[in-house]
Design a protein around this motif. Structure first.
Motif, short mmCIF file in Angstrom:
data_model
loop_
_atom_site.label_atom_id
_atom_site.label_comp_id
_atom_site.label_asym_id
_atom_site.label_seq_id
_atom_site.Cartn_x
_atom_site.Cartn_y
_atom_site.Cartn_z
N PRO A 560 -30.92 2.71 -36.64
CA PRO A 560 -29.51 2.77 -37.01
C PRO A 560 -28.64 2.54 -35.78
N PRO A 561 -27.44 2.00 -35.96
CA PRO A 561 -26.61 1.65 -34.79
C PRO A 561 -26.40 2.80 -33.82
N ALA A 562 -26.22 4.01 -34.34
CA ALA A 562 -25.97 5.15 -33.46
C ALA A 562 -27.13 5.39 -32.51
N LYS A 563 -28.35 5.02 -32.92
CA LYS A 563 -29.52 5.21 -32.07
C LYS A 563 -29.72 4.07 -31.08
N ARG A 564 -28.95 3.00 -31.25
CA ARG A 564 -29.11 1.87 -30.35
C ARG A 564 -28.19 1.95 -29.13
N TYR A 565 -27.27 2.93 -29.11
CA TYR A 565 -26.46 3.16 -27.92
C TYR A 565 -27.16 4.18 -27.06
N VAL A 566 -27.57 3.76 -25.88
CA VAL A 566 -28.40 4.62 -25.03
C VAL A 566 -27.92 4.51 -23.58
N PRO A 567 -28.25 5.49 -22.74
CA PRO A 567 -27.95 5.36 -21.31
C PRO A 567 -28.74 4.22 -20.69
N GLY A 568 -28.26 3.76 -19.54
CA GLY A 568 -28.99 2.73 -18.82
C GLY A 568 -28.32 1.39 -18.80
N GLY A 569 -27.07 1.32 -19.22
CA GLY A 569 -26.35 0.06 -19.11
C GLY A 569 -26.11 -0.30 -17.66
N LEU A 570 -25.75 -1.54 -17.42
CA LEU A 570 -25.51 -2.00 -16.06
C LEU A 570 -24.23 -1.33 -15.54
N ALA A 571 -24.41 -0.41 -14.62
CA ALA A 571 -23.26 0.32 -14.06
C ALA A 571 -23.55 0.61 -12.59
N PRO A 572 -23.49 -0.40 -11.73
CA PRO A 572 -23.71 -0.16 -10.30
C PRO A 572 -22.63 0.75 -9.71
N ALA A 573 -22.97 1.44 -8.65
CA ALA A 573 -21.96 2.25 -7.96
C ALA A 573 -20.91 1.35 -7.31
N VAL A 574 -21.35 0.25 -6.68
CA VAL A 574 -20.43 -0.74 -6.12
C VAL A 574 -20.79 -2.08 -6.73
N TYR A 575 -19.81 -2.70 -7.38
CA TYR A 575 -20.05 -3.94 -8.12
C TYR A 575 -19.02 -4.96 -7.63
N LEU A 576 -19.47 -5.91 -6.81
CA LEU A 576 -18.62 -6.99 -6.30
C LEU A 576 -19.01 -8.25 -7.05
N ASP A 577 -18.22 -8.59 -8.03
CA ASP A 577 -18.63 -9.50 -9.09
C ASP A 577 -18.17 -10.94 -8.81
N ASP A 578 -18.83 -11.86 -9.46
CA ASP A 578 -18.39 -13.25 -9.57
C ASP A 578 -17.92 -13.84 -8.26
N MET A 579 -18.83 -13.81 -7.28
CA MET A 579 -18.66 -14.52 -6.01
C MET A 579 -17.62 -13.91 -5.07
N LEU A 580 -17.23 -12.67 -5.28
CA LEU A 580 -16.37 -12.02 -4.29
C LEU A 580 -17.09 -11.99 -2.94
N GLU A 594 -28.19 5.59 -12.37
CA GLU A 594 -29.14 5.25 -13.42
C GLU A 594 -29.83 3.91 -13.17
N THR A 595 -29.07 2.89 -12.74
CA THR A 595 -29.68 1.58 -12.58
C THR A 595 -29.60 1.07 -11.14
N THR A 596 -28.40 0.75 -10.63
CA THR A 596 -28.28 -0.01 -9.40
C THR A 596 -27.26 0.60 -8.46
N GLY A 597 -27.59 0.65 -7.17
CA GLY A 597 -26.65 1.15 -6.18
C GLY A 597 -25.55 0.17 -5.88
N GLN A 617 -33.24 3.01 -9.99
CA GLN A 617 -34.16 1.92 -10.30
C GLN A 617 -34.10 0.82 -9.25
N THR A 618 -32.87 0.36 -8.93
CA THR A 618 -32.71 -0.74 -8.00
C THR A 618 -31.69 -0.36 -6.94
N GLY A 619 -32.02 -0.58 -5.69
CA GLY A 619 -31.07 -0.27 -4.63
C GLY A 619 -30.01 -1.34 -4.48
N LEU A 620 -30.43 -2.58 -4.19
CA LEU A 620 -29.51 -3.69 -3.97
C LEU A 620 -29.89 -4.83 -4.90
#
Length: 762
Positions: A560-580, A594-597, A617-620
């Motif tokens: 069911p949809p409610a069970k498909r929302y779980v922790p672990g989405g991409l949420a780095p502590a520092v996220y410098l996106d799209d060629m910054l 949870e995932t990436t530093g 899980q992942t440092g860099l």
């Protein structure tokens, strides 16, 4: 106000010592003059204090001009006596009584007393015009004040270096300024869940302070309802259960048309008798880093198809989460409310019984405090609650301070500051806002001239309550903004986002953010090659856990949809996106992520030195995404001879000649990885990068990388291959952190966040 408080207030203040018999004679004449003015129906307006200093006591202010005449006379007498010009002190209180309880009196050390900010501002102006040049202090007595208009100060209300103007609460945290209207139930007693009805006046109830926020739609009322200091939710479906989980209170799209339209979907179980007029949905269209409110156009009870008045900005897919609000049929849970614009009736289901007491108000003012073109003015110790837009606006101010305040329950931002002048925002609490915490801009980007705004030692939490995405605790735009030693917590999306150059994000404690979103960062920026030079140093990041919707496959699709929302989405502590490019990430602590530093999204020239990555899980993570043309277009205006960018960022001079899509010139040095499953996830990397002096404790180091050399991409999937390519050849492998490294990490942790313990309880 108590008798003792009235007579003893600020009794440590000493009166000026001066004068002789002749001056005292003139003082008695002054007293006689003021008494004569009082005969015109004002309460006692003047009071001659002993030993040569004249204080005017202005009460009631039903005749402001008469009060001003007394101020002019008092200053004139002081000039005649040759006495030093005194400071001016005002005392604001709604009701001050004498020991007999019959008439108002003034604290002994104040020059005047009044009952509103507006009157206080006018008296200060009159005092200045009459020749007063000393410091001004406006003290506000403990209590709750419902503001009838925005407190607006302009250039004429400024102080000077020697004579600043300060508005302060008599005791920090005890003066509540509410930008709304108090409501009183008609019944004396009620139980939890009882329907309370309030008839609102026919004129506009409130100013819409968020008319420019397109993502909010236009269906909801312009005001909000607050009960005992907390925001009540509009009538909604599904109801909030109160679990404080990101998946609390959501429904899910069951099916969408096969066409590409995003203005309709199928859902069953909506409230019986739903009338769509005024109803709207708040929806996280896919991907889950964008939410918006969209009016409902219709609902087919036979097919279960819900029609929207306009398409959503991003696709709808089965499982997309949403909720419906502002519908009378959804008013079914204690604490919810609904407003009928036709009958002007506000309906509230009481969240608690009358035995608990009730302070009910609706927000009315778009902004509570607006300073524009002001210098040398400070506000300290107030609690600001309930704006329909941005609570505090500071524009083109200089040498101003906003200290030890609480800003809460604004529908928009807590504080919006746009200035190149000196501004200190210090030791405040900003909480429970509908949009973000503080929106800050300043500095000259063309000249790389820094702003002079410092945001220090603040507490920011529970923001993003109406909309979540890209409405952070701190939004920085411009050049050289400083945010340091703040505590940011409990938020659905980012803590800090920035555009511009050379900002300093230092020694902040950031935890429990990105709680409801995916593909977000606790600190986030991207897409602009002109944005360079920001320092992210000595911050502590904890418990950064994104949520995401599990992708469709043979297993997940059965959930069911409610069970498909779980922790672990991409949420780095520092996220410098799209060629910054060109940022400095130094001496930070990333713990329990949870995932990436750190995620470097395709840009080059970044420096990552001296950081601690612990238990993730992942440092860099380094990838190669983004639009080269978009990034370059942002930079082109600054690519000209004489530009300060060439001196500050020499790498841009021939930036187009470099491989734009391959991260290069990275410096990854002297970092510590403690029990990190995958220290490096390198999706693409050029050869001219430095990985050196890094330490790996606990788990053995692992790497997944793709190295690009001469247009050939070579996978590096083992530590031996990584070192053979020339990276981390001097790496230190250890069972645990050295004592030196542990002391450094502990020092960073201990020094992060506000340096003064808050004593005010919201």
């Amino acid at each position: 106000m108590s008798t003792k408080a009235a007579y003893d207030w600020r009794k440590k203040k000493h009166l000026m010592v001066s004068g002789h018999r002749f001056s005292q004679t003139l003082m008695y004449l002054a007293k006689a003059f003021i008494a004569f003015a009082n005969s015109a129906s004002l309460n006692l307006m003047g009071n001659i204090c002993d030993r040569g200093r004249i204080f005017s006591a202005l009460f009631g202010f039903r005749r402001l001009m008469q009060s001003s005449l007394c101020i002019v006379f008092v200053i004139g007498i002081n000039n005649l006596l040759g006495a030093p010009r005194p400071s001016f002190e005002l005392y604001v209180a709604a009701d001050i009584k004498d020991p007999g309880g019959s008439s108002r009196i003034m604290p002994r050390s104040a020059d005047a007393v009044c009952d509103s900010f507006t009157t206080a501002r006018e008296l200060v102006r009159q005092w200045r015009k009459a020749g007063g040049i000393g410091p001004v202090e406006v003290y506000v007595h403990t209590g709750t004040y419902y503001l009838t208009e925005t407190v607006v100060l302009g250039p004429e209300d400024s102080g000077t270096a020697d004579a600043p103007v300060v508005y302060r609460a008599e005791k920090p945290g005890t003066v509540r300024l509410i930008g709304g209207t108090k409501l009183t139930p008609t019944q004396a007693h009620w139980d939890r869940g009882d329907l309370l009805t309030f008839r609102l006046p026919p004129e506009p109830v409130a100013t819409n302070g968020l008319a420019s926020e397109s993502r909010l739609g236009r269906s909801r009322p312009s005001f909000e309802v607050f009960w005992n200091g907390r925001r009540l939710p509009l009538a909604r479906w599904p109801n909030l259960v109160g679990t404080d989980r990101p998946d609390d209170g959501w429904a899910y799209v069951e099916a969408v048309p096969k066409t590409a339209t995003t203005d309709r979907f199928t859902v069953h179980g909506l409230p019986t008798g739903l009338a769509v007029t005024g109803a709207e949905i708040r929806v996280f269209s896919q991907p889950e880093w964008y939410d918006q409110m969209v009016p409902v156009a219709g609902y087919d009870t036979t097919t279960g198809e819900l029609h929207l008045a306009s398409p959503t900005s991003y696709p709808l897919v089965p499982g997309t989460r949403f909720y419906l609000q502002n519908a009378r049929a959804a008013l079914d849970q204690p604490g919810e409310w609904w407003f009928d614009p036709q009958t002007r009736e506000l309906l509230v289901l009481a969240p608690e019984s009358s035995e608990h007491g009730s302070e009910i108000f609706i927000s009315r003012l778009a902004t509570m405090l607006h300073l524009k073109g002001v210098s040398r003015v400070g506000f300290s110790g107030f609690v600001w609650e309930g704006a329909t837009g941005d609570a505090i606006r500071l524009e083109d101010v200089s040498d101003c301070t906003f200290t030890d305040n609480q800003v809460a329950l604004a529908a928009g931002w807590g504080i919006v500051a746009k200035t190149d002048g000196q501004l200190l925002i210090n030791r405040n609490i900003v909480r429970d806002t509908g949009l973000g915490g503080m929106k800050l801009s300043g500095g000259d980007k063309t000249a790389l001239k820094p702003a002079q705004t410092i945001v220090r030692d603040n507490e920011l939490r529970n923001f993003g309550q109406l909309l979540a995405c890209y409405l952070p605790a701190l939004y920085l735009d411009g050049v050289g903004l400083v945010v340091e030693h703040n505590h940011i917590s409990h938020a659905p999306h980012s803590a800090v986002t920035f555009t511009g150059n050379n900002h300093r994000i230092l020694a902040n404690l950031i935890e429990d953010v990105c709680r409801e979103t995916n593909d977000a960062g606790a600190i986030y920026a991207g897409r602009n090659w002109a944005d360079r030079g920001t320092h992210i140093e000595r911050n502590v990041f904890r418990n950064i856990v994104g949520w995401h919707f599990l992708p469709s496959n043979s297993v997940n699709s059965q959930l069911p949809p409610a069970k498909r929302y779980v922790p672990g989405g991409l949420a780095p502590a520092v996220y410098l996106d799209d060629m910054l490019e060109n940022s400095f990430i130094r001496d930070n602590v990333f713990d329990d992520i949870e995932t990436t530093g750190i995620l470097l999204g395709g840009g080059s020239y970044h420096t990552v030195i001296g950081n601690f990555f612990s238990h993730m899980q992942t440092g860099l993570l380094v990838d190669a995404q983004g639009s080269y043309q978009t990034s370059l277009d942002h930079l082109r205006p600054f690519l000209k001879e004489g530009s300060p960018y060439y001196a500050a960022y020499p790498e841009i001079r021939d930036r187009e000649a470099h491989d734009p899509l391959t991260p290069s010139q990275l410096g990854i040095e002297d970092n510590h990885f403690i029990d990190v499953l995958l220290p490096y996830d390198i999706r693409l990397l050029g050869a001219q990068n430095i990985f050196s002096g890094n330490h790996f404790a606990g788990l053995s180091p692992a790497v997944k990388a793709v190295l690009k050399q001469a247009q050939i991409r070579k996978p590096l999937n083992s530590w031996a291959e990584w070192q053979a390519a020339g990276f981390d050849v001097d790496a230190v492998l250890e069972s645990k952190l050295s004592s030196k490294a542990q002391k450094k990490m502990d020092k960073i942790i201990n020094e992060a966040g506000p340096r003064k313990v808050k004593t005010v309880t919201p």
